[in-house]
Design an enzyme around this catalytic site. Structure first.
Site, PDB file in Angstrom:
ATOM      1  N   ARG A  20      36.711  27.149  24.332  1.00  0.00           N
ATOM      2  CA  ARG A  20      36.636  27.930  23.092  1.00  0.00           C
ATOM      3  C   ARG A  20      35.373  28.786  23.062  1.00  0.00           C
ATOM      4  NH1 ARG A  20      36.996  23.618  18.591  1.00  0.00           N
ATOM      5  NH2 ARG A  20      35.685  22.614  20.133  1.00  0.00           N
ATOM      6  N   ASN A  38      41.314  24.130  19.041  1.00  0.00           N
ATOM      7  CA  ASN A  38      41.980  23.062  19.777  1.00  0.00           C
ATOM      8  C   ASN A  38      43.156  22.557  18.958  1.00  0.00           C
ATOM      9  OD1 ASN A  38      40.135  23.120  21.869  1.00  0.00           O
ATOM     10  ND2 ASN A  38      38.938  21.397  21.112  1.00  0.00           N
TER      11      ASN A  38
END
Length: 93
Positions: A20, A38
């Site tokens: 990320r 996520n």
């Protein structure tokens, strides 16, 4: 110029490896706004908005794996999907 949208769902070894964080840096590089988060199933979901050329470059970079520790199995791409218009690219926790 009109901005295009896409939702990407990335599967593989993509959580706990800085995916990320590095995706956010790739988004800045290509002037992409949106989010990355996520999912409970171990995948990552990306909502992206950018001009067509930049969006395509961003998607190509994601397919290659922006994080050195990740292993991409598959990137599902839904172009033109409805995405919340944003000015920034943020990690959603």
């Amino acid at each position: 110029m009109a901005r295009d949208t896409a939702i990407l769902r990335v599967t593989g070894f993509v959580q706990g490896v800085g995916f990320r964080y590095t995706t956010k840096h790739v988004a800045y590089k290509y002037d992409v706004s949106g989010t990355v988060k996520n999912l409970d199933d171990g995948s990552v979901e990306i909502h992206a908005i950018a001009e067509e050329e930049n969006l395509n470059k961003f998607i190509d970079a994601i397919k290659k794996g922006p994080s050195p520790g990740c292993r991409i199995e598959h990137v599902y791409i839904y172009k033109g999907a409805p995405v919340e218009d944003r000015k920034t690219f943020d990690i959603v926790y």
